[in-house]
Design an enzyme around this catalytic site. Structure first.
Site, PDB file in Angstrom:
ATOM      1  N   GLU A 168     -14.324 -31.945 -17.631  1.00 35.89           N
ATOM      2  CA  GLU A 168     -15.045 -32.256 -16.704  1.00 35.89           C
ATOM      3  C   GLU A 168     -14.397 -33.448 -16.218  1.00 35.89           C
ATOM      4  O   GLU A 168     -13.446 -34.255 -16.523  1.00 35.89           O
ATOM      5  CB  GLU A 168     -16.590 -32.813 -17.316  1.00 35.89           C
ATOM      6  CG  GLU A 168     -17.410 -31.792 -18.022  1.00 35.89           C
ATOM      7  CD  GLU A 168     -18.255 -32.529 -18.703  1.00 35.89           C
ATOM      8  OE1 GLU A 168     -19.325 -32.718 -18.367  1.00 35.89           O
ATOM      9  OE2 GLU A 168     -18.263 -32.631 -20.221  1.00 35.89           O
ATOM     10  N   LYS A 224     -14.015 -36.770 -14.629  1.00 37.78           N
ATOM     11  CA  LYS A 224     -14.544 -38.230 -15.057  1.00 37.78           C
ATOM     12  C   LYS A 224     -14.870 -39.190 -13.692  1.00 37.78           C
ATOM     13  O   LYS A 224     -14.086 -39.547 -13.054  1.00 37.78           O
ATOM     14  CB  LYS A 224     -13.312 -38.984 -15.859  1.00 37.78           C
ATOM     15  CG  LYS A 224     -14.065 -40.329 -16.402  1.00 37.78           C
ATOM     16  CD  LYS A 224     -12.980 -40.947 -17.384  1.00 37.78           C
ATOM     17  CE  LYS A 224     -13.423 -42.240 -17.943  1.00 37.78           C
ATOM     18  NZ  LYS A 224     -13.837 -43.272 -17.198  1.00 37.78           N
ATOM     19  N   CYS A 266      -6.403 -78.974 -24.341  1.00 40.00           N
ATOM     20  CA  CYS A 266      -6.484 -80.160 -25.239  1.00 40.00           C
ATOM     21  C   CYS A 266      -5.081 -80.725 -25.464  1.00 40.00           C
ATOM     22  O   CYS A 266      -5.221 -81.730 -26.430  1.00 40.00           O
ATOM     23  CB  CYS A 266      -7.258 -79.744 -26.415  1.00 40.00           C
ATOM     24  SG  CYS A 266      -6.467 -78.818 -27.376  1.00 40.00           S
TER      25      CYS A 266
END
Length: 667
Positions: free
Chosen positions: A111, A113, A406
């Site tokens: 099939e 997509k 940091c």
């Protein structure tokens, strides 16, 4: 003919005309005639409200307002598909299937997509009952009112349909409709939509269904889901769905072997641009339902299906700068900031650079002309550099050695590709990221609290870890930006409600590195409470099914940390669930305790799912494959030959479903 009969006859006639026009693309009356009949029905329904039907064709025009879309659990999980990018990948997949099933003749359904928004639609007695988005696969949003406005979705089925079933597919926006919508926006000076897929997905969450009805959405359906459906193969299911009135694309093909799969792929790779809607690949499924059940699922995907992705679109642009993101685990991800460029229907400004090794391998430098593609046409990535366009004064990229947030010195563990910031409890993005993970739908699912609000709470000094959430007061929240009394109240109520979340999800919410949903469930089921997990040694953890050395080490380290111990203590004190709730347990007995069963074949008195549930409800464990740890194989008709051979080789007892029933009935 009575008024009620007139109304019913008009409804049936209009439903048939809708089917002819939107599904068959073969209208048999003019738009004017259709509108005249629709107006006639609207007048009759207004005059005789006692004959109202929520599934009448007149209801497709919308008008229902949905303020909040209710979250609905999927009765049957919506899995994602594994991707493949080459024919070699597909051959490997076929070999994996054959290894599990044995030397059986496999057919495949191919099939296209479709690139849209996934939907699952429930029908009961032929009527559209509910439509739910994919969500996280376990639960999604109820968008029934909006889906009913899509003309190609039948609200009343025809033919010999099952009493109750779900059908799944994609809501799409065809190119012609998308271009028309954009032209209208341009004419009134508004910004056009970026691509059909996102527009289709966004349409499903519009609050006013009348607005959805104005959009030319379509629905392409591709699989029937339910218990005891009257189909033997997936392809048969597609054909039956068409007879029920669903729009199932005719491009699907039954392939007798993998070579025919390749032919289908080659054809559509060249011809997909002639389609009226977006497609980015081919989905290949084992056709026989019996073999699908034998193959089963991994934690995320069906083993019996795979997506083949067409080669990604590629463009070139300028790399303007490189920035570095810090994830909740401290992992550093370099990000390419690009000169904006159109790629596969969207404007791309950023792309992942993965890690220091990838930057060094491609010798990526700021100012370079780079080639960008979407990995699987989803996430943009840089795949190369144009050295011909490189400036003579270009300098190699020096990867950062301190955290950009940091300033802590980064570390890199031997054997790992990524650098990490070790300042786990002091680095702001890590703290915010852990709390954001804690509140997600799959974890604590806290209503009224989103990622931006978490950052707002942290930046205003109200939370430093997820235990702090449970000490928040409404008065602290109301003064914050974008907050009002009602939203603050909803947030506090959502936090309070999260105390009912079951233990396995709390364990996942803690954010222990490498402990995802599946591992959290395994640990919770095995140990039953957090204290038992926290006391387990690394060797004891490794002995738990599917727990490897890396996970075990991470769990031990997490619970050894005094900060984590203190946070868990606080969470316990406010009432979070840190043990399995025996009241909610489906455990019927412990007759099968310590025994592992593998289920194979087709059964008469049980569905496979019911059989597996019965094993677990009686204390047993369901294995996906036969090994020396398997105690029994429950075999039905057409048992997989590979499993039969393996069971015989290992001398594992093979029992019938009736033998199994006796096992759980006998005292």
């Amino acid at each position: 003919m009575s008024v009620q009969q007139q109304i019913q006859a008009l409804r049936e006639e209009l439903n048939q005309h809708n089917y002819n026009y939107y599904v068959l693309d073969n209208p048999t009356i003019s738009d004017f005639e259709f509108d005249t009949k629709l107006k006639q029905l609207q007048d009759l329904e207004a005059q005789y409200p006692e004959f109202f039907d929520e599934n009448s064709p007149t209801q497709r025009v919308g008008g229902a307002i949905t303020k909040n879309f209710e979250t609905i659990p999927h009765e049957f999980r919506m899995y994602s598909l594994d991707n493949s990018y080459s024919k070699e990948d597909l051959l490997d997949w076929e070999n994996r299937c054959q290894k599990i099933l044995g030397d059986v003749p496999l057919e495949f359904t191919c099939e296209l997509k479709y690139d849209g928004a996934s939907i699952s639609i429930l029908y009961e007695n032929g009527k559209l009952k509910r439509a739910v988005t994919r969500g996280d696969g376990f639960q999604g949003d109820d968008v029934t009112n909006n889906v009913k406005t899509i003309k190609s979705v039948p609200i009343q089925l025809k033919g010999d349909f099952p009493t109750k079933f779900e059908i799944r597919g994609e809501i799409i926006l065809p190119f012609a409709g998308f271009e028309k919508m954009n032209q209208e926006l341009i004419e009134i000076g508004e910004t056009p939509y970026s691509n059909p897929r996102n527009t289709a997905s966004g349409s499903l969450k519009l609050q006013d269904s009348a607005e959805v009805a104005k959009r030319p959405l379509d629905c392409l359906l591709y699989t029937l889901v339910g218990n005891n459906l009257p189909i033997q193969t997936h392809y048969e299911g597609l054909e039956k769905a068409r007879t029920f009135g669903f729009k199932v694309p005719m491009q699907s093909k039954l392939a007798k072997n993998i070579q025919e799969v390749f032919e289908f792929i080659d054809y559509w790779d060249k011809n997909r641009h002639n389609l009226p809607y977006e497609t980015d690949g081919v989905v290949v499924k084992v056709n026989q339902i019996q073999y699908q059940e034998e193959l089963g699922y991994t934690a995320k995907s069906p083993r019996w299906a795979i997506a083949y992705k067409f080669k990604a679109e590629q463009v070139s642009t300028i790399l303007e700068s490189i920035s570095y993101q810090v994830g909740r685990t401290g992992a550093i991800t370099p990000v390419a900031n690009l000169q904006p460029v159109q790629l596969a229907g969207t404007i791309v400004k950023r792309a992942s650079l993965h890690n220091a090794d990838q930057i060094a391998k491609l010798d990526i430098r700021v100012g370079d002309t780079v080639f960008v593609e979407k990995g699987g046409e989803i996430i943009p990535k840089i795949i190369g550099v144009s050295l011909d366009h490189r400036s003579h004064n270009s300098v190699p990229t020096k990867y950062i050695d301190t955290c950009p947030e940091c300033q802590t010195a980064l570390v890199r563990t031997e054997g790992e590709a990524q650098h990490y910031c070790p300042n786990f409890y002091g680095c702001p993005p890590q703290i915010i990221g852990r709390i954001q993970h804690f509140i997600t739908r799959k974890a604590m699912d806290i209503d009224g609290l989103g990622g931006e609000t978490v950052a707002l709470l942290f930046n205003n000094g109200l939370v430093q870890n997820y235990a702090d959430l449970y000490e928040l007061k409404k008065e602290q929240i109301i003064p914050l930006e974008r907050m009002a009394e009602k939203s603050a109240e909803n947030l506090i109520n959502g936090i309070e409600k999260s105390k009912q979340i079951p233990f396995e999800r709390v364990l996942y919410a803690l954010g222990i590195r490498y402990v995802g949903e599946t591992v959290a469930k395994k640990l919770a089921k095995h140990y039953e409470n957090v204290d038992a997990i926290s006391k387990a040694s690394m060797m004891e953890l490794i002995l738990v099914d599917e727990i490897g050395e890396k996970i075990a080490q991470s769990v031990v380290q997490f619970f050894e940390n005094p900060i984590n111990q203190e946070i868990i203590g606080r969470l316990k004190s406010v009432g979070l669930q840190f043990e399995i709730n025996k009241k909610n347990s489906t455990l019927v007995s412990s007759k099968l305790g310590g025994k592992t069963f593998v289920v194979s074949g087709v059964f008469q008195t049980f569905s496979r799912d019911d059989l597996k549930k019965a094993i677990e409800d009686n204390g047993g464990k369901v294995g996906s494959s036969i090994s020396s740890k398997t105690d029994f194989v429950v075999a039905g008709d057409n048992m997989g030959p590979a499993k039969l051979d393996k069971a015989n080789q290992l001398k594992i007892p093979i029992i019938t479903e009736f033998d199994f029933s006796k096992m759980i009935q006998n005292e």
